[in-house]
Design an enzyme around this catalytic site. Structure first.
Site, PDB file in Angstrom:
ATOM      1  N   PRO A 109      40.027  40.303  33.974  1.00  0.00           N
ATOM      2  CA  PRO A 109      40.072  39.598  32.686  1.00  0.00           C
ATOM      3  C   PRO A 109      40.651  38.186  32.759  1.00  0.00           C
ATOM      4  O   PRO A 109      41.063  37.632  31.747  1.00  0.00           O
ATOM      5  CB  PRO A 109      40.978  40.506  31.856  1.00  0.00           C
ATOM      6  CG  PRO A 109      41.964  41.017  32.862  1.00  0.00           C
ATOM      7  CD  PRO A 109      41.184  41.202  34.145  1.00  0.00           C
ATOM      8  N   GLU A 110      40.675  37.583  33.948  1.00  0.00           N
ATOM      9  CA  GLU A 110      41.343  36.293  34.101  1.00  0.00           C
ATOM     10  C   GLU A 110      40.847  35.233  33.130  1.00  0.00           C
ATOM     11  O   GLU A 110      41.646  34.451  32.596  1.00  0.00           O
ATOM     12  CB  GLU A 110      41.178  35.791  35.554  1.00  0.00           C
ATOM     13  CG  GLU A 110      42.091  36.477  36.563  1.00  0.00           C
ATOM     14  CD  GLU A 110      41.534  37.770  37.106  1.00  0.00           C
ATOM     15  OE1 GLU A 110      42.033  38.241  38.129  1.00  0.00           O
ATOM     16  OE2 GLU A 110      40.591  38.331  36.499  1.00  0.00           O
ATOM     17  N   VAL A 111      39.521  35.167  32.906  1.00  0.00           N
ATOM     18  CA  VAL A 111      39.023  34.097  32.023  1.00  0.00           C
ATOM     19  C   VAL A 111      39.551  34.258  30.611  1.00  0.00           C
ATOM     20  O   VAL A 111      39.635  33.277  29.864  1.00  0.00           O
ATOM     21  CB  VAL A 111      37.473  34.051  32.009  1.00  0.00           C
ATOM     22  CG1 VAL A 111      36.943  33.688  33.388  1.00  0.00           C
ATOM     23  CG2 VAL A 111      36.874  35.360  31.521  1.00  0.00           C
TER      24      VAL A 111
END
Length: 242
Positions: free
Chosen positions: A117-119
């Protein structure tokens, strides 16, 4: 309480447990540093051949404290001569999914959730792309990173992100089963094979073929090859010398 637990299961297998269960094993600089040190220490042991990596509590690892960074950790996990097995349950998210992706083999418990889920945090998951492009292909990588949704273990297995899915009670026994299979191989041949898999991604087809032939001939002329072929012909277990 130590953030990392190290258990010498046998002279050849070490079990390393991420031990921040109250934070679902979120990664910190301390934990990453100790993990790198533990892998390097095991790699220096001549009899050591396998590391099984798992998480304490309800999850394998639910990510990374935002100030922490993990390039050295991922390189250490992926490039160690040891065979690395991730036994994943609960959740493997962000940095935790990255460490999982850097392992040679992954077994996950049913109902495990996996994602990058980095973005959604304004971050670019650049490090993990190195592994995802090799494991799941561009189309699936775009789904995982751009959609940034959690997927279940069965979907992860379908796209090649993990190897096996089992009920949680069988998680460690399945990891041990693969470890037992690995131990049937010659130590030198395994290390050379792992290294060659890495090299294949950096070269043209011609260079790959030339390099493959070089590795093939080196292995064919080794004492391990002689023992392996002799054992096969004599219908006995090979006697590998570490």
């Amino acid at each position: 309480m130590p953030v990392l637990l190290i258990e010498k299961q046998t002279p050849q297998i070490t079990v390393v447990t991420l031990n921040r269960p109250e934070r679902r094993n979120a990664l910190t600089i301390e934990l990453l540093t100790e993990l790198v040190a533990a892998i390097r220490l095991a790699s220096d042991e001549p009899n050591e051949r396998i590391i099984i990596l798992r998480g304490a509590g309800a999850a394998f690892c639910t990510g990374m404290d935002l100030k922490a960074a993990a390039p050295k950790t991922l390189l250490t996990v992926s490039q160690t001569r040891l065979i690395t097995i991730a036994a994943v349950h609960g959740a493997a998210v962000a940095g935790g999914a990255g460490i999982m992706s850097a392992c040679d083999f992954v077994v996950a418990a049913e109902r495990t959730k996996i994602g990058y889920p980095e973005v959604r945090r304004g971050l670019v998951p650049g490090l993990v792309m190195t592994f995802l492009r090799r494991q799941v292909g561009e189309r699936n990588m775009r789904e995982l990173l751009l959609g940034s949704e959690l997927i279940n273990a069965e979907r992860a297995r379908e796209i090649g992100l993990i190897n096996r899915v089992v009920v949680q009670e069988d998680l460690m026994s399945e990891a041990q089963k693969f470890a037992d299979s690995v131990l049937q191989g010659a130590p030198g041949a395994l290390a050379q094979t792992k290294h060659f898999i890495e090299e294949l991604w950096r070269r043209s087809v011609k260079e790959d073929i030339d390099l493959a032939f070089k590795h093939h001939m080196e292995a064919r002329e080794s004492s391990e090859a002689r023992e392996g072929i002799a054992a096969f012909n004599e219908k006995r277990p090979p006697n590998w010398v570490v």
